[in-house]
Design an enzyme around this catalytic site. Structure first.
Site, PDB file in Angstrom:
ATOM      1  N   CYS A  86       0.915  -1.402   0.187  1.00  0.00           N
ATOM      2  CA  CYS A  86      -0.452   0.292   0.253  1.00  0.00           C
ATOM      3  C   CYS A  86       0.996   1.255  -0.258  1.00  0.00           C
ATOM      4  CB  CYS A  86      -0.743  -0.041   1.253  1.00  0.00           C
ATOM      5  SG  CYS A  86      -2.649   0.741   0.480  1.00  0.00           S
ATOM      6  N   HIS A 194      -3.283  -5.700   1.085  1.00  0.00           N
ATOM      7  CA  HIS A 194      -2.288  -6.389   2.793  1.00  0.00           C
ATOM      8  C   HIS A 194      -2.496  -7.746   2.687  1.00  0.00           C
ATOM      9  CE1 HIS A 194      -2.731  -1.895   3.897  1.00  0.00           C
ATOM     10  NE2 HIS A 194      -3.443  -1.529   2.722  1.00  0.00           N
ATOM     11  N   GLU A 196      -0.878  -9.010   4.944  1.00  0.00           N
ATOM     12  CA  GLU A 196      -0.499  -8.606   6.260  1.00  0.00           C
ATOM     13  C   GLU A 196      -2.314  -9.339   7.552  1.00  0.00           C
ATOM     14  OE1 GLU A 196       0.187  -5.887   4.751  1.00  0.00           O
ATOM     15  OE2 GLU A 196      -1.192  -4.677   6.001  1.00  0.00           O
TER      16      GLU A 196
END
Lengths: 227, 82
Positions: A86, A194, A196
């Site tokens: 990002c 993302h 994560e």
């Protein structure tokens, strides 16, 4: 394996990165502040999402001059893995570690939702635990994720297998549905979605975890071949 | 002192979604004769007299403008010292 999570003023996914590495993956991580100048002892670098320096001027434009970024560039030229997610991706393109640029989303809206991604190249150190063409669920959360590059760059990305992930349903107008690209040598990956945030079933998907397990495996192989 | 005014605009080849939205807004107001709207940035710098054109160009290319997506031009005018 020890991961450095770079913290810029305005980073807001640094805790998510740290959590993914330490709790979901079970590896070591430390925060490295933007004012620091050394990455000694780290095996991989993570540039988290957020709004570094308030996204002033352009996303990632000011962060590229943080003291730690010189060291991140050096780390990358040594062939060690650097992942920017990002805003981290935006920092990597502004810093010249990846080609192209991230423009405002085509529909001008900030988008925060799970997207389906296709693994376009499963032979990178970030994607080896996926299969080529596999479709995975990873969330996006961005207003400026519309990847753009000129024709020559796009042709180069395709020729050298630098497109790591593409969107199944392009949410932001990105050229060639690009969601994530690597550098020519494959050790720097930038992506808008993302991974994560997709490491626990409780949060909707565990598809992001394999990006991190891929890195750990590559790291282990690297140690084996260099010892 | 000199005043530098930098204009940064999205390159011609790049779609400007903000411009498209503003064009739609103008059409909504009845201004149907607007063919295209493109939005850019104006950056003003107050600099010392020693600052050369070449230095301004370097500032533009290293930070103020991203040449992958933007074109720029600048003007320099003398201002009375404060």
């Amino acid at each position: 394996m020890k991961f450095a999570v770079i913290v810029f003023p305005g980073s807001n996914c640094d805790l998510d990165m740290y959590h993914a590495v330490t709790d979901a993956l079970g590896e070591e991580a430390s925060y490295v502040f933007h004012t620091e100048t050394s990455l000694d002892g780290f095996d991989a670098v993570l540039l988290p999402g957020g709004f570094s320096y308030g996204d002033y001027l352009r996303c990632g434009a000011i962060a590229q001059f943080s003291p730690i970024m010189e060291e991140v560039k050096r780390f990358a030229t040594e062939g060690k893995p650097v992942l920017g997610v990002c805003n981290g991706f935006q920092v990597l393109v502004e810093a010249g570690l990846l080609p192209g640029v991230l423009l405002r989303n085509k529909e001008l809206k900030f988008m925060c939702r799970t997207t389906r991604l296709k693994v376009a190249n499963a032979s990178t150190c970030f994607t080896s635990d996926y299969a080529d063409g596999e479709v995975i669920d990873i969330p996006i959360a961005h207003g400026e994720g519309n990847y753009y590059c000129d024709d020559a760059t796009y042709a180069m990305l395709k020729t050298h297998g630098q497109i790591a992930f593409t969107y199944v349903d392009n949410p932001n107008g990105s050229r060639g549905d690009i969601a994530g690209i690597t550098n020519r040598t494959g050790n720097v990956l930038g992506m808008m979605p993302h991974p994560e945030r997709a490491v626990e079933a409780l949060l909707g998907s565990t598809d992001g975890l394999r990006l991190f397990t891929s890195l750990v495996k590559q790291g282990a192989n690297h140690v084996k071949t260099t010892v | 002192m000199k005043k530098v005014i930098v204009f940064a605009t999205l390159r011609e080849s790049i779609l400007d979604p903000q411009g498209v939205a503003v064009k739609g807004g103008l059409a909504q107001l009845g201004f149907t004769g607007v063919e295209e709207v493109r939005i850019g940035k104006r950056i003003e710098l107050l600099v010392t007299d020693e600052t050369t054109d070449m230095m301004v160009r370097e500032m533009c290319e290293r930070l103020l403008v991203n040449p992958v997506m933007e074109d720029y031009e600048f003007s320099i005018e003398e201002v009375a010292s404060v």
